[in-house]
Design a protein around this motif. Structure first.
Motif, PDB file in Angstrom:
ATOM      1  N   LEU A  19      -6.415  -5.092   1.514  1.00  0.00           N
ATOM      2  CA  LEU A  19      -5.413  -4.242   0.966  1.00  0.00           C
ATOM      3  C   LEU A  19      -4.522  -4.867   1.975  1.00  0.00           C
ATOM      4  CD1 LEU A  19      -6.505  -0.621   2.273  1.00  0.00           C
ATOM      5  CD2 LEU A  19      -5.799  -1.081  -0.196  1.00  0.00           C
ATOM      6  N   GLN A  20      -2.870  -4.932   1.622  1.00  0.00           N
ATOM      7  CA  GLN A  20      -2.458  -5.657   2.331  1.00  0.00           C
ATOM      8  C   GLN A  20      -0.894  -5.091   2.114  1.00  0.00           C
ATOM      9  OE1 GLN A  20      -2.138 -10.234   1.481  1.00  0.00           O
ATOM     10  NE2 GLN A  20      -0.296 -10.407   0.965  1.00  0.00           N
ATOM     11  N   ASP A  21       0.486  -4.952   3.445  1.00  0.00           N
ATOM     12  CA  ASP A  21       1.197  -4.320   3.686  1.00  0.00           C
ATOM     13  C   ASP A  21       2.009  -5.216   4.785  1.00  0.00           C
ATOM     14  OD1 ASP A  21       2.385  -1.283   2.136  1.00  0.00           O
ATOM     15  OD2 ASP A  21       3.723  -2.704   4.134  1.00  0.00           O
TER      16      ASP A  21
ATOM     17  N   THR B  61       1.072  -1.141   0.254  1.00  0.00           N
ATOM     18  CA  THR B  61      -0.204   0.336   0.010  1.00  0.00           C
ATOM     19  C   THR B  61       0.802   1.241   0.009  1.00  0.00           C
ATOM     20  OG1 THR B  61      -0.839  -0.038   2.290  1.00  0.00           O
ATOM     21  CG2 THR B  61      -1.668  -1.043   0.625  1.00  0.00           C
ATOM     22  N   GLY B  62       1.641   1.848  -0.994  1.00  0.00           N
ATOM     23  CA  GLY B  62       2.458   2.883  -1.005  1.00  0.00           C
ATOM     24  C   GLY B  62       1.816   3.600  -2.120  1.00  0.00           C
ATOM     25  N   LEU B  63       2.593   4.565  -2.737  1.00  0.00           N
ATOM     26  CA  LEU B  63       1.757   5.292  -3.471  1.00  0.00           C
ATOM     27  C   LEU B  63       1.431   4.451  -4.869  1.00  0.00           C
ATOM     28  CD1 LEU B  63       1.617   8.279  -5.014  1.00  0.00           C
ATOM     29  CD2 LEU B  63       3.569   8.357  -6.200  1.00  0.00           C
TER      30      LEU B  63
ATOM     31  N   GLY C 132       1.972  -2.673   8.749  1.00  0.00           N
ATOM     32  CA  GLY C 132       0.363  -2.514   9.517  1.00  0.00           C
ATOM     33  C   GLY C 132      -0.198  -1.114   9.203  1.00  0.00           C
ATOM     34  N   GLY C 133       1.224  -0.213   9.826  1.00  0.00           N
ATOM     35  CA  GLY C 133       0.582   1.750   9.682  1.00  0.00           C
ATOM     36  C   GLY C 133       0.148   1.758   8.252  1.00  0.00           C
ATOM     37  N   SER C 134       0.643   1.463   7.752  1.00  0.00           N
ATOM     38  CA  SER C 134       1.181   2.353   5.931  1.00  0.00           C
ATOM     39  C   SER C 134      -0.466   1.574   5.495  1.00  0.00           C
ATOM     40  CB  SER C 134       1.708   1.420   4.568  1.00  0.00           C
ATOM     41  OG  SER C 134       1.471   0.766   3.481  1.00  0.00           O
ATOM     42  N   VAL C 135      -0.939   0.299   5.437  1.00  0.00           N
ATOM     43  CA  VAL C 135      -2.562  -0.245   5.607  1.00  0.00           C
ATOM     44  C   VAL C 135      -3.070   0.367   5.901  1.00  0.00           C
ATOM     45  CG1 VAL C 135      -3.862  -2.240   5.945  1.00  0.00           C
ATOM     46  CG2 VAL C 135      -1.586  -2.640   5.139  1.00  0.00           C
TER      47      VAL C 135
END
Lengths: 372, 372
Positions: free
Chosen positions: A44-46, A24-26, A49-52
Motif C-alpha cells: 500500500l502506498q499513499d 488508499t482511499g475508498l 501516511g495516516g490513510s495508509v
C-alpha cells in the motif's frame, strides 16, 4: 470469499502474486482488502501516511515498498493526479502491468501518452490498461472500504492500441476475482457512453431540481413519484461531480447539445401548436427506455406492477414481503410512494408480467389491499 | 370507509345529498364508488351507454337522470370535452355546484368563461370550482375504478375570481370525504406548478432516454440506478402525454426555456473550461431537491441509507423486511439495485438518520451482509 490463500474459480491461474495499490482511499483500499482476502500479496502506498495506516490496520496489506517489481500496480489516486502516478509506476516497475480507476478515460489516455512521449518511453504504454469500476459509496476513505465493494458491479477496461493483450487479460482476471463484471471498450466509447448514461442524467436531475426553486410548499405538493425519481440524483455532491463532468467535458457537452435540441423541438412544437414533435419525442423515449438494462444482464425487460396499500408502521413491509415471498414470485423492483399527510403508503411491486396475477391473487388471499 | 349512510368526520354536514357524475371512466366511476359508499345518492351519465352500464353494475350509482337538481355535478369527461360539459351542467342544473377533473386548468377556465360570455351567462361562473385529482392508474375505464383511488392523493382545486366561497367549501368537503388532500390555488399557479413538477420531468425523462438510442448493449451497461431513476417516466403512454402537454403548452414551453438555459450554461462552462457554471448548476440542484416533498407532508427530509446485499430468490426480501421490522425502525423508502449478470441484488433501505445505526446493527445481528 475464500478462507484460504487460493483464489476462487478459473481466475486463480492468472491472478498476480503481488499487487501495489497506489492511493488508499475508498476504491484502492476496497480492492486491496478483496485481493488480500484471496491470498494475493498487497503493498500500500499513499501521499497521506495516516490513510495508509488505516488501510494497514484494516488488514488491506503492507505499508512497506515492494521488495521486487509487483505484477500489477493499481493506481487509485484522485483523477487530476492519475496520469503522473500511472507514468511513474510504469517507469519504476519495468515489468508491471499498470491500471487505474478514474471515472473518465480518453483525457487520461492522452495525458499518459503525452507524458510517455516527453519521456521518450512510448513502449511503456504497452503495459497500461486503463479501468473504471462503476462502484462507490456515499462515504469515502479507507475506513469505509469494503472487500466486496465491487461485487456484481460493472468494471470498464479501456486498453489502448498500444496495450499488449496479455496485460488486459491480467487486469480482467483481477477484476473478476473481486466479483466485478468486466466490460472492455475503447476510452472514447467509454466516455461517450458514460456521458449519456451517467453524466448527462446527473446534469438533468440537478437542472430540473433547480427549476423548482420558485415554487411554494403547496405547489411542490402538486407532484408525485415521477418528480422524486427524476430529481433523486440532484442530491449528489456538487464538487465531486464538477470534477467528474469537467474531466469528460467534450462528450458531456455533445450529449447536452443533443438533449437541448430534443427539448427545443418539444418546446417549439408546444408553442407552434403542432403536436407531432411532442409525440415523436415521447415515442423515442419509450424506445430508449427499453434499452435501459434490466436485471441479470439479460437485456431490456418490461415489468408489471402490483400495487398494494400498506399502513405506515414498523413490521407491515416485513409482513407484505413475507407474504409475497410465499407466492414464489421473485420481485424485480420495489417502490414505496409515501402518501402525503397520511400514515399509509402505496407499495408498487414490479414483477415479470407472467407473475403478476399469481402475486396479486396471493396477496389478496393473505388479506392485503391490492389495487385493481 | 363508513358502513352506514353517514359520512365520516367533520365533512358530513357539508357533504352533498345528490351528485351527478358526468363521464364514467376511471376517475368519474372511482369518485362515484367512493361517494356511494358514504351514502351519497349518485347519478351516472356518459355518452357511452356501455360504460355507464359497467359503472352501474359495480354499484357506482343510478343510470337515470336526476329527478331534481343535484347539489354537485362532477364532470369527468376527456379534457377536450370538459369546457362544454361544464357549461351544459351549469345551465341545466341552475343551483348545482359544478367541478371537473381535467389535469390542466387555465385554458379550461378561459374556455368556460368564453362560453359563458357567448351565452351572456357570466353569473354561471359563480358555481364553477375547477379541480384536478393527482391520481390515476396504468389502466382505464369504469372496470378499473376503485373507491379508494384518491386516498392520500393531492386533489387541487382552482376556484376563479367568480367562484362563491361556499361552492369551494362544498367541493373541498367532497374531496376530503374521498380521502384526498385538497390544495386550493389559482388556475395559473396550478398550471405553472405542474409544468415544473410533472410535465417537464416527463419531457426530460423521455428526452434523456431517447438519447440512448445510439448505444450498444455493452455501453448501456455502463450505467447504474441513476439512469433507471431518471428515465423511469419515459415508459409513459406517448399519446396520453401529448394531450396533457399540449393542454398546458405555454407553461411547459416556459419551463423548458428555463431548463434549456440551465443546461446550456453547463454545456458552455464545460466547453469553455470554466467549472463555475457547472458547480453552480449542481448546487442549485441540491437546493431544489430539498424542496421535493418527503413523506407525511411534513416538509423536506433527508434520509440515511442502509445497504444490504441480498440473494436474488423468492423469500429473501421477506426475511429481510421481517428482520428490519423487528428492529422497530420505520422504512421511508426502498430501492433494489439489481446486480447485472449475478443472482444477487443490493437493497438500499432509506430511514431517518437517527435510525440508521439501530437498523444496521439489528440487521447485522440477524446475519445480514450490511455494507459499511
Amino acid at each position: 470469499m475464500s478462507d484460504g490463500p487460493a483464489a476462487p474459480g478459473g481466475a486463480a491461474a492468472l491472478l498476480p502474486r503481488g499487487v501495489l495499490v497506489v492511493g488508499t482511499g475508498l476504491i484502492g483500499t476496497s480492492a486491496a482488502l478483496g485481493l488480500t482476502a484471496q491470498g494475493v500479496q498487497v503493498w500500500l502506498q499513499d501521499v497521506d501516511g495516516g490513510s495508509v495506516a488505516v488501510a494497514v490496520e484494516r488488514g488491506a496489506g503492507l505499508s512497506e515498498a515492494p521488495p521486487e517489481s509487483p505484477d500489477l500496480v493499481l493506481v487509485a489516486v484522485p483523477p487530476a493526479a492519475t496520469a503522473e502516478a500511472v507514468l511513474e509506476a510504469l517507469r519504476t516497475y519495468v515489468d508491471a502491468t499498470v491500471s487505474d480507476v478514474a471515472s473518465t478515460k480518453a483525457r487520461l489516455q492522452r495525458e499518459v501518452e503525452a507524458l510517455a512521449t516527453v519521456a521518450s518511453d512510448q513502449h511503456l504504454l504497452s503495459r497500461f490498461v486503463a479501468g473504471h469500476p462503476l462502484a462507490g459509496r456515499e462515504v469515502s476513505g479507507p475506513g469505509a472500504a469494503l472487500p466486496d465493494l465491487f461485487a456484481d458491479r460493472v468494471w470498464a477496461l479501456t486498453p489502448s492500441a498500444h496495450t499488449e493483450p496479455g496485460r488486459t487479460d491480467l487486469v480482467r482476471a483481477v477484476v473478476e476475482s473481486l466479483g466485478a463484471l468486466p466490460v472492455v471498450t475503447s476510452p472514447e466509447e467509454h466516455d461517450r457512453a458514460v456521458a449519456l448514461t451517467s453524466h448527462t442524467p446527473q446534469v438533468v436531475a440537478s437542472s430540473v431540481a433547480a427549476g423548482l426553486g420558485g415554487l411554494g410548499e403547496s405547489e411542490v405538493r402538486l407532484s408525485g413519484q415521477g418528480l422524486r425519481d427524476v430529481t433523486r440524483l440532484a442530491a449528489s455532491d456538487p464538487r465531486l461531480w464538477t470534477d467528474i463532468l469537467t474531466s469528460n467535458a467534450e462528450p458531456v457537452a455533445d450529449a447536452l447539445d443533443a438533449l437541448i435540441d430534443r427539448l427545443a423541438a418539444v418546446r417549439d412544437g408546444l408553442r407552434g401548436g403542432s403536436p407531432e414533435p411532442v409525440l415523436g419525442a415521447l415515442e423515442a423515449g419509450v424506445a430508449g427506455r427499453r434499452l435501459v438494462q434490466g436485471k441479470h444482464g439479460s437485456g431490456p425487460l418490461e415489468f408489471a406492477v402490483v400495487a398494494v396499500t400498506v399502513a405506515d408502521r414498523p413490521g407491515e413491509l416485513g409482513r407484505l414481503f413475507a407474504d409475497a415471498g410465499a407466492t414464489g414470485v421473485n420481485l424485480e423492483d420495489v417502490r414505496i410512494d409515501h402518501a402525503q399527510g397520511r400514515p399509509t403508503g402505496l407499495v408498487e411491486l414490479e414483477v415479470a408480467p407472467a407473475s403478476q396475477a399469481v402475486l396479486a391473487e396471493g396477496l389478496r388471499a393473505a388479506g392485503w389491499d391490492v389495487r385493481g
